[in-house]
Design a protein around this motif. Structure first.
Motif, PDB file in Angstrom:
ATOM      1  N   LEU A  51     104.908  74.115  30.775  1.00 39.44           N
ATOM      2  CA  LEU A  51     103.696  73.698  30.071  1.00 39.44           C
ATOM      3  C   LEU A  51     102.767  72.900  30.976  1.00 39.44           C
ATOM      4  O   LEU A  51     101.537  73.038  30.905  1.00 39.44           O
ATOM      5  N   SER A  52     103.338  72.069  31.836  1.00 41.24           N
ATOM      6  CA  SER A  52     102.507  71.303  32.760  1.00 41.24           C
ATOM      7  C   SER A  52     101.765  72.231  33.715  1.00 41.24           C
ATOM      8  O   SER A  52     100.563  72.041  33.982  1.00 41.24           O
ATOM      9  N   PHE A  53     102.474  73.241  34.221  1.00 44.64           N
ATOM     10  CA  PHE A  53     101.800  74.192  35.115  1.00 44.64           C
ATOM     11  C   PHE A  53     100.729  74.979  34.370  1.00 44.64           C
ATOM     12  O   PHE A  53      99.647  75.236  34.913  1.00 44.64           O
ATOM     13  N   ALA A  54     101.011  75.374  33.112  1.00 48.40           N
ATOM     14  CA  ALA A  54     100.013  76.124  32.343  1.00 48.40           C
ATOM     15  C   ALA A  54      98.775  75.276  32.073  1.00 48.40           C
ATOM     16  O   ALA A  54      97.631  75.750  32.211  1.00 48.40           O
ATOM     17  N   VAL A  55      98.969  74.009  31.701  1.00 50.93           N
ATOM     18  CA  VAL A  55      97.816  73.137  31.460  1.00 50.93           C
ATOM     19  C   VAL A  55      97.050  72.890  32.754  1.00 50.93           C
ATOM     20  O   VAL A  55      95.803  72.890  32.772  1.00 50.93           O
ATOM     21  N   GLY A  56      97.764  72.685  33.867  1.00 48.22           N
ATOM     22  CA  GLY A  56      97.085  72.526  35.146  1.00 48.22           C
ATOM     23  C   GLY A  56      96.295  73.763  35.532  1.00 48.22           C
ATOM     24  O   GLY A  56      95.204  73.675  36.102  1.00 48.22           O
ATOM     25  N   LEU A  57      96.838  74.941  35.215  1.00 46.21           N
ATOM     26  CA  LEU A  57      96.120  76.182  35.505  1.00 46.21           C
ATOM     27  C   LEU A  57      94.844  76.290  34.673  1.00 46.21           C
ATOM     28  O   LEU A  57      93.795  76.733  35.165  1.00 46.21           O
ATOM     29  N   LEU A  58      94.903  75.847  33.406  1.00 43.63           N
ATOM     30  CA  LEU A  58      93.701  75.867  32.565  1.00 43.63           C
ATOM     31  C   LEU A  58      92.650  74.892  33.083  1.00 43.63           C
ATOM     32  O   LEU A  58      91.453  75.210  33.123  1.00 43.63           O
ATOM     33  N   PHE A  59      93.082  73.711  33.487  1.00 49.17           N
ATOM     34  CA  PHE A  59      92.132  72.748  34.051  1.00 49.17           C
ATOM     35  C   PHE A  59      91.535  73.279  35.357  1.00 49.17           C
ATOM     36  O   PHE A  59      90.347  73.077  35.638  1.00 49.17           O
ATOM     37  N   SER A  68     110.823  73.629  29.842  1.00 51.97           N
ATOM     38  CA  SER A  68     109.562  73.765  29.102  1.00 51.97           C
ATOM     39  C   SER A  68     108.518  72.769  29.581  1.00 51.97           C
ATOM     40  O   SER A  68     107.322  73.079  29.625  1.00 51.97           O
ATOM     41  N   LEU A  69     108.941  71.561  29.955  1.00 51.82           N
ATOM     42  CA  LEU A  69     107.979  70.563  30.429  1.00 51.82           C
ATOM     43  C   LEU A  69     107.298  71.039  31.707  1.00 51.82           C
ATOM     44  O   LEU A  69     106.067  70.908  31.861  1.00 51.82           O
ATOM     45  N   LEU A  70     108.067  71.638  32.612  1.00 47.41           N
ATOM     46  CA  LEU A  70     107.496  72.145  33.854  1.00 47.41           C
ATOM     47  C   LEU A  70     106.551  73.312  33.592  1.00 47.41           C
ATOM     48  O   LEU A  70     105.439  73.366  34.142  1.00 47.41           O
TER      49      LEU A  70
END
Length: 453
Positions: free
Chosen positions: A95-103, A91-93
């Motif tokens: 969510l990190s990719f999803a947040v990076g995609l939003l940024f 989940s950490l990986l």
């Protein structure tokens, strides 16, 4: 003597009759000769018994349809279950990719604008990333500074509010005595003392959560950098995992999904900024402490549709009630409701538009499911994920409708390959031109062969 002779005569007659009967029985059992004539014709093989129908044809049609749909649903449920287990394990990986995609969706238009001005790709990525990170750091520092500046006043106002509440309870028609209030305070102190170990373990878990949050933030920053710098090549590399038959459809759905995500993120930032600005101005003029931090909290919680606005508005009302009383809390509630009505009826339709709009029921279900799976980060990323999936499905349906084979027409994928055209021969060479090399992704630059798209 006469009787003896009569008995002998009777016995002899019985023996004679028995012998006659035996002779007639033997004559009946002997085969009689067959009269001469043509031989009898061969009657042929015995007729076969009709075979029973297959068992599948004996099952009613509705039951067969239900069974076909049932095992497919079971397979789909198993795939979803395994996928959710994998996502929860990493989940950490995710969510990190999803947040990076939003940024990336938020900052990529700036990179594209700098590239059009002639700035190199690496320099444009560095300028955009450093500027965005600096602005985010300044906002965080400003919020922390405002909270620390107003913390003493808020603590004093909370204590005064508790004293006023105590006085109101003593004079209220509920007949609450001071001894009952003291008993409640003593019970609270006893509960804190008996559950100190649980509170300590919860604090240690909070430290673990903070460490995981920092690790995920660093990973999200790396994802943002690489997607800003080389996002197009990452997308082309991802298309290699798609079957060749569906590669064209996915290649056309990718840009549309990216446009949806970019429009959603930019529109949400604008709407959240307007919410935070107007609510912050309202609570500032109502003399509510920590107006700027509350405005920032409203801005951040606005990224969670419906639920975020309710949570941030409730926090502002509670602070106003504790600090200034019930009248100030009602005025803050009126400000929050007015801004939310402006958001729902004006800002959302005109800023986000139809590109990233999701039905309110879908929003509520997506936010609830995302929060159950991954907490606040899951609630933030659930709605844009649903919007992107909606855009991908619409794009694939349009692509399938545009490339559908009419009824009665031959399937172009099964057509024979076109005849090879002989290249013109040069005076120095008698051979033909070699076929073109395959392009990136393994596809040939020439016409498709039979059975390939």
């Amino acid at each position: 003597m006469s009787r003896l002779r009569s008995l002998k005569a009777g016995a002899s007659r019985a023996v004679t009759r028995l012998s006659e009967r035996l002779a007639r029985a033997e004559e009946d059992g002997v085969d009689r000769p067959i009269p001469p004539g043509p031989p009898p014709s061969d009657p042929g093989p015995a007729p076969l018994q009709p075979e029973p129908p297959p068992p599948a044809t004996m099952v009613p049609w509705g039951v067969r349809v239900a069974a076909e749909a049932g095992w497919r649903l079971l397979v789909l449920a198993g795939v979803i279950y395994v996928l959710m287990k994998v996502i929860s394990a990493i989940s950490l990986l995710v969510l990190s990719f999803a947040v990076g995609l939003l940024f990336t969706a938020l900052l990529q238009p700036t990179v594209a604008r700098l590239r059009r001005l002639g700035v190199g790709r690496g320099l444009a990525t560095a300028i955009t990333f450093v500027t965005g990170l600096a602005m985010l750091g300044l906002v965080g520092w400003f919020v922390v500074w405002q909270v620390m500046e107003s913390l003493d006043d808020l603590t004093r106002q909370v204590q005064d509010g508790i004293e006023e509440l105590k006085t109101w309870l003593l004079n209220s028609p509920f007949h609450v005595t001071e001894a009952q209030i003291n008993n409640i305070a003593d019970s609270l102190n006893d509960w804190l003392g008996s559950n100190s170990q649980a509170i300590t373990s919860a604090g240690l878990q909070g430290v673990t959560v903070v460490v995981e949050f920092l690790s995920g933030a660093v990973l999200a920053l790396f994802v943002t950098i690489f997607l800003l710098y080389d996002g197009r090549q990452v997308w082309r590399w991802t298309l290699n995992f798609v079957p060749r038959v569906a590669r064209d459809g996915m290649a056309s759905a990718g840009p549309r999904a990216w446009m949806t995500l970019t429009g959603y993120v930019r529109g949400t930032v604008i709407v959240a900024f307007i919410d935070g600005f107007f609510i912050g101005v309202g609570i500032y003029f109502l003399d509510v402490p920590m107006a700027v931090p509350l405005a920032v909290f409203v801005f951040l919680f606005s990224f969670i549709p419906i639920v975020g606005a309710f949570a941030s508005g409730t926090l502002a009302v509670i602070v106003a009630f504790v600090a200034n009383g019930a009248v100030s809390a009602l005025l803050v509630l009126a400000v929050v409701l007015a801004v939310q009505q402006l958001e729902g009826h004006v800002l959302q339709p005109f800023i986000l538009g139809k590109m990233a709009r999701v039905h309110p029921l879908g929003v509520v279900l997506a936010v609830t499911g995302g929060s159950l799976i991954a907490g606040i980060p899951g609630a933030v990323t659930a709605v844009p994920l649903v919007a992107v999936l909606k855009s991908v499905v619409v794009s694939l349906k349009s692509y399938a409708a545009g490339h559908a084979v009419p009824a009665g027409a031959a399937d172009p994928s099964s057509a024979a390959p076109p005849p090879a055209v002989e290249a013109p021969r040069s005076p120095k060479s008698s051979g033909s031109t070699p076929p073109p090399e395959p392009e990136e992704g393994g596809e040939s630059a020439g016409p498709p062969r039979g059975g390939e798209r």
